[in-house]
Write a protein that holds these residues in place. Structure first.
Motif, PDB file in Angstrom:
ATOM      1  N   UNK A 176      42.175  37.758  50.157  1.00  0.00           N
ATOM      2  CA  UNK A 176      42.538  39.120  50.526  1.00  0.00           C
ATOM      3  C   UNK A 176      43.393  39.704  49.403  1.00  0.00           C
ATOM      4  N   UNK A 177      42.958  40.814  48.840  1.00  0.00           N
ATOM      5  CA  UNK A 177      43.735  41.562  47.853  1.00  0.00           C
ATOM      6  C   UNK A 177      44.490  42.667  48.574  1.00  0.00           C
ATOM      7  N   UNK A 178      45.779  42.803  48.298  1.00  0.00           N
ATOM      8  CA  UNK A 178      46.569  43.857  48.943  1.00  0.00           C
ATOM      9  C   UNK A 178      46.881  44.941  47.922  1.00  0.00           C
ATOM     10  N   UNK A 179      46.496  46.171  48.251  1.00  0.00           N
ATOM     11  CA  UNK A 179      46.821  47.297  47.396  1.00  0.00           C
ATOM     12  C   UNK A 179      45.589  47.965  46.822  1.00  0.00           C
ATOM     13  N   UNK A 180      45.789  49.179  46.292  1.00  0.00           N
ATOM     14  CA  UNK A 180      44.703  49.914  45.648  1.00  0.00           C
ATOM     15  C   UNK A 180      45.089  50.311  44.235  1.00  0.00           C
ATOM     16  N   UNK A 181      46.017  49.557  43.649  1.00  0.00           N
ATOM     17  CA  UNK A 181      46.490  49.867  42.302  1.00  0.00           C
ATOM     18  C   UNK A 181      45.436  49.528  41.264  1.00  0.00           C
ATOM     19  N   UNK A 182      45.660  49.991  40.041  1.00  0.00           N
ATOM     20  CA  UNK A 182      44.764  49.663  38.936  1.00  0.00           C
ATOM     21  C   UNK A 182      44.732  48.156  38.703  1.00  0.00           C
ATOM     22  N   UNK A 183      45.866  47.490  38.920  1.00  0.00           N
ATOM     23  CA  UNK A 183      45.925  46.043  38.723  1.00  0.00           C
ATOM     24  C   UNK A 183      44.990  45.332  39.698  1.00  0.00           C
ATOM     25  N   UNK A 211      42.880  39.051  62.073  1.00  0.00           N
ATOM     26  CA  UNK A 211      41.508  39.037  62.569  1.00  0.00           C
ATOM     27  C   UNK A 211      40.494  38.560  61.540  1.00  0.00           C
ATOM     28  N   UNK A 212      40.971  38.105  60.374  1.00  0.00           N
ATOM     29  CA  UNK A 212      40.080  37.577  59.354  1.00  0.00           C
ATOM     30  C   UNK A 212      40.506  36.178  58.957  1.00  0.00           C
ATOM     31  N   UNK A 213      39.544  35.381  58.543  1.00  0.00           N
ATOM     32  CA  UNK A 213      39.791  34.019  58.095  1.00  0.00           C
ATOM     33  C   UNK A 213      40.113  34.072  56.596  1.00  0.00           C
ATOM     34  N   UNK A 214      41.386  33.994  56.240  1.00  0.00           N
ATOM     35  CA  UNK A 214      41.830  34.184  54.859  1.00  0.00           C
ATOM     36  C   UNK A 214      42.474  32.891  54.347  1.00  0.00           C
ATOM     37  N   UNK A 230      35.025  38.916  40.198  1.00  0.00           N
ATOM     38  CA  UNK A 230      33.584  39.137  40.351  1.00  0.00           C
ATOM     39  C   UNK A 230      32.798  38.053  39.617  1.00  0.00           C
ATOM     40  N   UNK A 231      31.740  37.586  40.245  1.00  0.00           N
ATOM     41  CA  UNK A 231      30.894  36.595  39.615  1.00  0.00           C
ATOM     42  C   UNK A 231      31.335  35.165  39.806  1.00  0.00           C
ATOM     43  N   UNK A 232      32.420  34.954  40.560  1.00  0.00           N
ATOM     44  CA  UNK A 232      32.893  33.605  40.847  1.00  0.00           C
ATOM     45  C   UNK A 232      32.293  33.141  42.175  1.00  0.00           C
ATOM     46  N   UNK A 233      31.302  32.269  42.107  1.00  0.00           N
ATOM     47  CA  UNK A 233      30.590  31.857  43.319  1.00  0.00           C
ATOM     48  C   UNK A 233      31.478  31.130  44.311  1.00  0.00           C
ATOM     49  N   UNK A 234      32.540  30.476  43.828  1.00  0.00           N
ATOM     50  CA  UNK A 234      33.409  29.703  44.714  1.00  0.00           C
ATOM     51  C   UNK A 234      34.524  30.545  45.326  1.00  0.00           C
ATOM     52  N   UNK A 250      35.541  34.485  47.144  1.00  0.00           N
ATOM     53  CA  UNK A 250      34.988  35.682  47.787  1.00  0.00           C
ATOM     54  C   UNK A 250      36.122  36.580  48.243  1.00  0.00           C
ATOM     55  N   UNK A 251      36.125  37.840  47.780  1.00  0.00           N
ATOM     56  CA  UNK A 251      37.091  38.824  48.272  1.00  0.00           C
ATOM     57  C   UNK A 251      36.552  39.360  49.586  1.00  0.00           C
TER      58      UNK A 251
END
Length: 368
Positions: A21-28, A61-64, A38-42, A44-45
């Protein structure tokens, strides 16, 4: 601070890609998502809430497995929401990312002391404009950290074959002359928990190597001093080691111990290359302490990734000293403590909550 019990509402899955889980909508955050993950099969965001309050709901409510938090957010939406995140899932692993500004260091250390597992420093904005710099300086470390923490998250509460196979050594120590501690991932909080509960009638000096950047170690020393009854300072080159004082290796230097001609024990700061990819590293400290103190060493290995401290722990044992380690279930990552435990070096492998009592009894010679 002791983490609250995990929510019993759902069974955590131990299969499939590591769920992030990524928190935020910043450029970072956008940069990490598109340029690193992206592209890391192991990996998943699976969730990307815009702020900490929304993240708490998504976590329920999510499995993180792993949360990545940009502390460039408003503080009320960032590290201040960590207690609520851990109430929603006490075992989720949190990684803090930021550049190394003064305010970010302060906020990141607050997060580490609240229970965040790791801090990953980002290049400055100008350097991140070059996408190759992201791949070279950030992607490898961050991906390795996510994978290690994700796997550790999935092992929580499950006894592993490794932990079950640990064989302990017989105790060889009565009262040590010095206590040495090595720690890494999850270490700041573990250290603070220990010193809050460790009585100051222990007169031995305590030396610590915690894997942290230079800007962080001075803040950690101040936090231990402020939150416990112990005096904790960064070690200074040539300083004579005093009883009842805690010395923390400053970031960017290996902290070692040498004996003077008059028998005094002095701190030496070594500006040599990283050892086990770390600077400061636990191994140089343990190796030098074993040489300086011989059988009078009690070495403790706390939570952390990798094997740093194994060679030094072996030197402690070979010199007649004692090594103990934090157990797997209470560790954020059972890499460093697992290495010394599985390597047959430990006289005890203990939950974090039992370590202060063990240190008190060993240091004072108490029987109970």
């Amino acid at each position: 601070m002791v983490k609250p019990p995990s929510s019993p509402s759902r069974q955590h899955s131990a299969s499939g890609p590591i769920r992030i889980m990524l928190i935020g909508d910043s450029a970072i955050i956008g940069e990490l998502k598109s340029g690193v993950l992206d592209g890391q099969d192991e990996l998943a965001v699976v969730a990307n809430p815009f702020n900490g309050n929304a993240a708490v709901g998504r976590l329920k409510c999510n499995d993180i497995d792993v949360v990545i938090m940009d502390i460039g957010m408003k503080e009320a939406e960032g590290v201040d929401t960590l207690p609520a995140l851990f109430r929603a899932d006490a075992e989720v692993k949190v990684i803090i990312v930021s550049t190394l500004s003064f305010s970010n260091v302060k906020a990141a250390m607050k997060g580490l002391l609240e229970g965040a597992a790791e801090f990953v420093a980002l290049p400055s904005p100008s350097r991140r404009l070059n996408k190759a710099r992201i791949g070279g300086e950030l992607r490898g470390d961050l991906i390795a950290t996510i994978k290690s923490l994700g796997l550790a998250r999935r092992k929580t509460g499950r006894e592993t074959k490794a932990a079950a196979a640990v064989v302990l050594r017989r105790h060889t120590i009565t009262r040590p002359d010095v206590i040495a501690i090595g720690s890494s991932t999850g270490g700041p909080k573990a250290l603070l928990d220990i010193f809050k509960r460790l009585p100051t009638n222990i007169k031995q000096p305590v030396l610590i190597t915690q894997h942290l950047p230079a800007a962080f170690t001075v803040t950690l020393a101040a936090s231990i001093t402020r939150e416990s009854r112990w005096k904790c300072v960064e070690g200074k080159d040539g300083e004579e080691i005093q009883k009842g004082t805690v010395y923390l290796a400053p970031g960017g230097f290996h902290m070692e111990v040498v004996s003077s001609a008059g028998g005094k024990k002095l701190i030496r700061l070594n500006n040599g290359p990283p050892v086990n990819f770390c600077k400061p590293s636990v191994d140089p400290m343990f190796l030098s302490i074993a040489k300086a103190y011989g059988p009078g060493v009690l070495a403790l290995m706390l939570t952390g990734m990798g094997r740093d401290g194994f060679d030094g722990g072996k030197a402690v044992v070979n010199a007649g000293g004692t090594v103990i380690a934090q157990d797997e279930d209470s560790s954020i990552v059972w890499g460093m403590p697992g290495a010394v435990a599985m390597g047959g070096l430990c006289s005890a492998v203990l939950p974090l909550k039992d370590i202060p009592s063990y240190l008190r009894k060993a240091a004072t010679g108490a029987k109970a």
